[in-house]
Design an enzyme around this catalytic site. Structure first.
Site, PDB file in Angstrom:
ATOM      1  N   LYS A 279       0.851  -1.198   0.000  1.00 32.99           N
ATOM      2  CA  LYS A 279       0.000   0.000   0.000  1.00 32.99           C
ATOM      3  C   LYS A 279       0.884   1.244   0.000  1.00 32.99           C
ATOM      4  O   LYS A 279       1.942   1.259   0.660  1.00 32.99           O
ATOM      5  CB  LYS A 279      -0.887  -0.060   1.248  1.00 32.99           C
ATOM      6  CG  LYS A 279      -1.926   1.043   1.366  1.00 32.99           C
ATOM      7  CD  LYS A 279      -2.803   0.784   2.598  1.00 32.99           C
ATOM      8  CE  LYS A 279      -3.859   1.847   2.809  1.00 32.99           C
ATOM      9  NZ  LYS A 279      -4.740   1.556   3.965  1.00 32.99           N
TER      10      LYS A 279
ATOM     11  N   SER B 171      -9.615   1.477   2.900  1.00 35.38           N
ATOM     12  CA  SER B 171      -8.770   2.332   2.110  1.00 35.38           C
ATOM     13  C   SER B 171      -7.706   1.583   1.294  1.00 35.38           C
ATOM     14  O   SER B 171      -7.169   2.142   0.341  1.00 35.38           O
ATOM     15  CB  SER B 171      -8.059   3.334   3.029  1.00 35.38           C
ATOM     16  OG  SER B 171      -7.243   2.657   3.964  1.00 35.38           O
TER      17      SER B 171
ATOM     18  N   SER C  24      -9.847  -1.286   6.853  1.00 31.25           N
ATOM     19  CA  SER C  24      -9.250  -1.068   5.530  1.00 31.25           C
ATOM     20  C   SER C  24      -8.549  -2.259   4.914  1.00 31.25           C
ATOM     21  O   SER C  24      -8.170  -2.193   3.745  1.00 31.25           O
ATOM     22  CB  SER C  24      -8.260   0.088   5.579  1.00 31.25           C
ATOM     23  OG  SER C  24      -8.964   1.289   5.514  1.00 31.25           O
TER      24      SER C  24
HETATM   25  N1  GLN Z   1     -13.142   3.276   6.397  1.00 33.67           N
HETATM   26  C1  GLN Z   1     -12.562   3.627   7.651  1.00 33.67           C
HETATM   27  C2  GLN Z   1     -12.200   5.093   7.661  1.00 33.67           C
HETATM   28  O1  GLN Z   1     -12.531   5.729   6.732  1.00 33.67           O
HETATM   29  C3  GLN Z   1     -11.377   2.764   7.937  1.00 33.67           C
HETATM   30  C4  GLN Z   1     -10.141   3.210   7.264  1.00 33.67           C
HETATM   31  C5  GLN Z   1      -8.952   2.364   7.613  1.00 33.67           C
HETATM   32  O2  GLN Z   1      -9.083   1.300   8.192  1.00 33.67           O
HETATM   33  N2  GLN Z   1      -7.782   2.899   7.313  1.00 33.67           N
HETATM   34  O3  GLN Z   1     -11.622   5.581   8.558  1.00 33.67           O
END
Ligand code: GLN
Length: 495
Positions: free
Chosen positions: A79, A154, A178
């Protein structure tokens, strides 16, 4: 093994290289070719590093058999919020568009020491804030099952890279879901380790009490292999735990017997808002686990009903503090032509951050400010403790908790961008595990009537990744959902 089939499994690939039927360089070239062909449509990769990857693969081919690590020659993707020294690491933000970190993340050092070949960096939401990759400043990734849909976020790009068969393994980071949510949306395996299991050194911080790095893979066994390599104490990260790392892949190979394993289901949490196809697939997966000998019972996690507001207070508070460092002085982007220092800060942050990141910095600053701290931040911390306590109590009776990973399958790109609350609700089943610091895995458990994948999530006790991996591997061996492929993309490519 032919180079073309080298995307299938990390274990098979490593064995083919060990047997001499494929070289690390051939495996690397095949991965780069697949990325070349797919990335125009799918936008899984933010950047690809062919020269660096091929040089490493060639060096691996020159090493003797005795010096080979457990991921020798396996191409992987990481990532784009994980530092790879000297290569651009954007974290999906204009703020870091040209940022080249001077050091490797610990996970990178460990993967490369194990023989993995990093082929590139994958698309993610800006600073990992989002559930769809639509908050990436450089455009979203697309779901290979249906290219008008999100792969989730994400870590969407990392999920796509594995689901589309570009690489057998990738790394994501999970703060509120994410890794698990994009794994579910793309029909692959994703695991968030126990908080402290994997070093966060070199991971661009979002919410430091929640962030963990973890694997995406096409199978539970491959996820276990990668987890084994990246886990363990690190002097560079004071929150990484000094606790033994089991050989996780011992739980995912050979005959796996889960008879007598106790699995809890918080049925009352599933009463509302779960799509009918997802619910059907989940109920069926519970019956499958029972058929395999697991004992399923109901558990109560009453405070998980408040997990979304709790998460979005804690995570934004920590983000507002972590993102204060992007001031135009120390990192990355600086707005030009400002008349004063204050104006430079303002303009840099105005131009460098996207709308969602600004929303979170403002919300987080607000909940930490005098007069509101007790009502919001402190309250959220208290509810976080209650959420954790519910799990501790449940784990007195069960070994794992099962829920659907997400309430719906992958939504359409653009469907939730106008309404951040709808986007946040996609995280309803994934935010509790990081709030409680627990390991959780998502494994494919069905497809909807529109042929979109569905994920089953298993959450375990702290440090018991092996337990949920074993359950997931037994489930996987008894079903064929993980063999379903992202056909929409493959069809589009071959027609
Ligand atoms: N969707 C969640 C957020 O927007 C989780 C994001 C993540 O785990 N980095 O914060």
């Amino acid at each position: 093994m032919t180079p073309e089939s080298s995307s299938s499994s990390a274990r098979a690939l490593r064995e083919a290289i060990a047997a001499g039927t494929l070289s690390a360089e051939e495996a690397c070239r095949a991965a780069l070719d697949r990325i070349d062909r797919g990335n125009g449509t799918l936008h899984a990769f933010q950047s690809v590093e062919p020269e660096r990857a091929l040089a490493r693969a060639r060096a691996l081919d020159a090493t003797g058999a005795a010096a080979r690590g457990p991921l020798h020659g396996v191409p992987i993707a990481i990532k784009d919020n994980i530092n790879l020294a000297g290569t651009i690491t954007t974290a999906g933000s204009r703020m870091l568009e040209h940022y080249r970190p001077p050091f490797d993340a610990t996970v990178v050092t460990r993967l490369e020491a194990a023989g993995a070949v990093i082929v590139g960096k994958t698309v993610c939401d800006e600073f990992a804030m989002g559930s769809s990759t639509e908050n990436c400043a450089f455009g979203p990734a697309r779901n290979p099952w249906a290219t008008d849909r999100t792969p989730g976020g994400s870590s969407g790009g990392s999920a796509v890279a594995v689901a589309a068969g570009m690489v057998p393994l990738s790394l994501g980071s999970d703060t509120g879901g994410s890794i698990r949510q994009p794994a579910a949306f793309c029909g692959i395996v994703g695991l968030k380790p126990t908080y402290g299991r994997v070093s966060r050194y070199g991971l661009i911080a979002f919410a430091s009490s929640l962030d963990q790095i973890g694997p995406f893979a096409g199978s539970v066994d491959d996820a276990a292999l990668m987890l084994e390599v990246i886990s363990g104490a690190d002097a560079q990260d004071a929150t990484s735990a000094r606790i033994d790392v089991p050989r996780f892949s011992a739980s995912t190979t050979g005959a796996i017997d889960i008879s007598g394993a106790r699995i809890g289901v918080p049925w009352t949490l599933l009463d509302r808002g779960v799509d009918a196809d997802v619910r059907r697939a989940f109920d069926e997966s519970v019956r499958t686990l029972e058929r395999l000998g697991a004992v399923v019972s109901a558990v109560e996690l009453p405070h998980s009903a408040y997990a979304i507001p709790t998460y979005y207070l804690v995570a934004t508070a920590e983000a507002s503090s972590n993102l204060a460092r992007y001031d135009g002085v120390r990192y990355g982007f600086r707005a030009p032509d400002a008349a004063s220092l204050d104006a430079m800060y303002d303009r840099t942050r105005e131009a460098g951050f996207g709308a969602e990141v600004k929303r979170r910095i403002m919300l987080g600053t607000y909940v930490l400010s005098a007069g509101y701290y007790d009502a919001y931040y402190l309250k959220a911390q208290q509810v976080r403790t209650l959420i954790r306590r519910d799990f501790t109590e449940a784990f007195e009776h069960v070994d794992a908790v099962a829920v659907p990973t997400t309430p719906t399958a992958a939504f359409k790109l653009g469907e939730h961008t106008a309404d951040p609350l709808q986007m946040y609700l996609a995280d309803i089943f994934t935010v509790s595990a990081p709030l409680a610091g627990l390991p959780a895995v998502s494994v494919p458990c069905g497809v909807t009537s529109e042929r979109l994948p569905i994920g089953l999530q298993l959450t375990g006790r702290p440090w018991e990744e092996a337990t949920i991996l074993r359950l997931a591997a037994a489930y996987e061996a008894a079903t064929s959902w993980h063999k379903e492929r992202a056909t929409a993309f493959t069809r589009a490519r071959s027609s």
